[in-house]
Design an enzyme around this catalytic site. Structure first.
Site, PDB file in Angstrom:
ATOM      1  CG  ASP A  35      -8.036  -4.725   1.921  1.00 25.13           C
ATOM      2  OD1 ASP A  35      -8.985  -4.266   2.589  1.00 25.13           O
ATOM      3  OD2 ASP A  35      -7.985  -4.697   0.678  1.00 25.13           O
TER       4      ASP A  35
ATOM      5  CE  LYS B 242       1.808 -17.807  -2.431  1.00 29.09           C
ATOM      6  NZ  LYS B 242       0.886 -18.963  -2.472  1.00 29.09           N
TER       7      LYS B 242
ATOM      8  CG  ASP C 239      -1.948 -20.298  -0.947  1.00 29.82           C
ATOM      9  OD1 ASP C 239      -1.356 -20.273   0.162  1.00 29.82           O
ATOM     10  OD2 ASP C 239      -1.490 -20.924  -1.931  1.00 29.82           O
TER      11      ASP C 239
ATOM     12  CE1 TYR D 226      -3.430  -2.719   0.796  1.00 28.43           C
ATOM     13  CE2 TYR D 226      -4.607  -0.696   1.295  1.00 28.43           C
ATOM     14  CZ  TYR D 226      -4.619  -2.040   1.007  1.00 28.43           C
ATOM     15  OH  TYR D 226      -5.809  -2.699   0.946  1.00 28.43           O
TER      16      TYR D 226
ATOM     17  CG  ASP E 205     -13.587  -7.101   2.647  1.00 30.45           C
ATOM     18  OD1 ASP E 205     -13.258  -6.336   3.580  1.00 30.45           O
ATOM     19  OD2 ASP E 205     -14.119  -6.711   1.586  1.00 30.45           O
TER      20      ASP E 205
HETATM   21  C1  IPM Z   1     -10.274  -1.161   4.288  1.00 34.64           C
HETATM   22  C2  IPM Z   1     -10.519  -0.587   2.929  1.00 34.64           C
HETATM   23  C3  IPM Z   1      -9.350   0.313   2.566  1.00 34.64           C
HETATM   24  C4  IPM Z   1      -8.088  -0.522   2.584  1.00 34.64           C
HETATM   25  C5  IPM Z   1      -9.497   1.046   1.223  1.00 34.64           C
HETATM   26  C6  IPM Z   1     -10.754   1.897   1.204  1.00 34.64           C
HETATM   27  C7  IPM Z   1      -8.291   1.866   0.891  1.00 34.64           C
HETATM   28  O1  IPM Z   1     -10.695  -1.593   2.001  1.00 34.64           O
HETATM   29  O2  IPM Z   1     -10.170  -0.385   5.251  1.00 34.64           O
HETATM   30  O3  IPM Z   1     -10.199  -2.385   4.402  1.00 34.64           O
HETATM   31  O4  IPM Z   1      -7.812  -1.224   1.603  1.00 34.64           O
HETATM   32  O5  IPM Z   1      -7.385  -0.489   3.583  1.00 34.64           O
HETATM   33 MG    MG Z   2     -10.829  -3.553   2.833  1.00 34.92          MG
END
Ligand code: IPM
Ligand code: MG
Length: 356
Positions: A247, A191, A223, A142, A251
């Site tokens: 990240d 990884k 993975d 990032y 999710d």
């Molecule tokens: C998160 C989001 C952010 C990230 C984006 C919006 C830049 O996806 O906080 O997980 O990737 O960190």
């Molecule tokens: Mg995110």
């Protein structure tokens, strides 16, 4: 206790969910005799529209001067065409970095009342889902160089992933400390069969583990981890990982708990000032329709009380209030399942506030 909270409403559903979290914080302050002052700061798409920049200096100063930052969400398709360094998401990265928030804590916890909302099979859910993703937040790919060149008439893009040992050491300590307050198990995800960054990661985490003999350390390839999270989530206590893997995995982790709408997060640095935000995005498709789920933001406010202000009782009260409202059968659309009592964002917030 007197505290100042910088509030970034942001874009999309950001303003609606943040308003509900503020209402809950106000009730909590009233019940426990605290005084919270909320200072708005503009960031993201709305700041681009108004000032031409994603993170005005004044907003950054407000956050730097506050005891904590509460954030809704930023971004949306409206700003897709904006120059890449001025994109709404970039503001979030700048802010995390400027505040030195290297540790992102994202709990994946299944509320018993929502077990039907999990897409996993009942027998998997029955083993329990209760783990914490500890994501490194201001390093890695990032924050490496990003560029697109033209080489031999063809566009070629480069994103650099870089980690220094000290960046890995401090986040590893965060994970081990967190595990000490939980079930004493850290799964470090990398990884290392491909990446140098991951080899350094594994080696460094291994050496920090020596400071925590009471915590078990396991290593797992990313993975495989993505697979294990849906196969057997009960095996995890603390998942420690770098920025991009965190990240993605967070999710995934949120989805198995029923909804991305209920998962909070805390971003912490060396001091007590932290930033608190739900892990979901700005959901422009449902913005302004009173359909959003404010629980992720409300639980983020609870994390703020716990981590930045050391107000554990107050944080417990917010979490208990969320649980009560869910117990009473109220659901926003995203977690509704077969429930008939589907309510809007504002009503969900009000019901939680009323419980407090
Ligand atoms: C998160 C989001 C952010 C990230 C984006 C919006 C830049 O996806 O906080 O997980 O990737 O960190
Ligand atoms: Mg995110």
């Amino acid at each position: 206790m007197e505290k100042t909270i910088a509030v970034i409403h942001g874009d999309g559903i950001g303003p609606e969910i943040v308003e509900q979290a503020i209402a809950v914080l106000r009730c909590t302050a009233q019940r426990f005799g605290h005084s919270f002052t909320f200072i708005p700061a503009e960031m993201g798409g709305c700041a681009i529209d108004k000032y031409g920049v994603n993170l005005p200096q004044q907003s950054l100063d407000t956050c730097l001067a506050a005891d904590a930052v509460l954030l809704g969400a930023v971004g949306g398709p409206k700003w897709d065409g904006v120059e890449k360094t001025n994109r709404p998401e970039k503001a979030l990265l700048k802010l995390r970095s400027a505040l030195g928030l290297y540790a992102n804590l994202r709990p994946a916890q299944l509320f018993g009342q929502l077990s039907d909302a999990s897409p996993l099979r009942r027998e998997i859910v029955a083993n329990g889902i209760d783990f914490l993703v500890v994501r490194e937040l201001i390093g890695g790919i990032y924050f490496g160089e990003h560029q697109t060149d033209e080489i031999d008439g063809e566009p070629v893009a480069t994103d650099v992933m870089r980690y220094a040992q000290n960046e890995i050491e401090r986040i590893a300590r965060t994970a081990f400390e967190a595990a000490r307050k939980r079930r004493h198990l850290v799964t470090s995800v990398d990884k290392s069969n491909v990446l140098d960054c991951s080899r350094l990661w594994r080696q460094t985490v291994q050496s920090i583990a020596a400071e925590y003999p009471d915590v078990e350390l396991r290593h797992m390839l990313v993975d495989n981890c993505a697979m294990q999270i849906v196969r057997d989530p009960a095996q995890f206590d603390v998942i420690l990982t770098e920025n991009m893997f965190g990240d993605i995995l967070s999710d995934e982790a949120s989805m198995i708990t029923g909804s991305i709408g209920i998962i909070p997060s805390a971003s912490l640095g060396a001091g007590s000032r932290g930033m608190y935000e739900p892990i979901h995005g700005s959901a422009p498709d449902i913005a302004g329709q009173d359909k959003a789920n404010p629980i992720g933001t409300i639980l983020s406010a609870a994390m703020m009380l716990r981590y930045s202000f050391d107000l554990a009782k107050e944080a417990d009260a917010i979490e208990a209030a969320v649980s009560k409202v869910l117990n009473a059968g109220y659901r926003t659309a995203d977690i509704a399942g077969d429930h008939t009592t589907v309510i809007g964002c504002a009503e969900m917030g009000q019901r939680i506030a009323r419980e407090i």
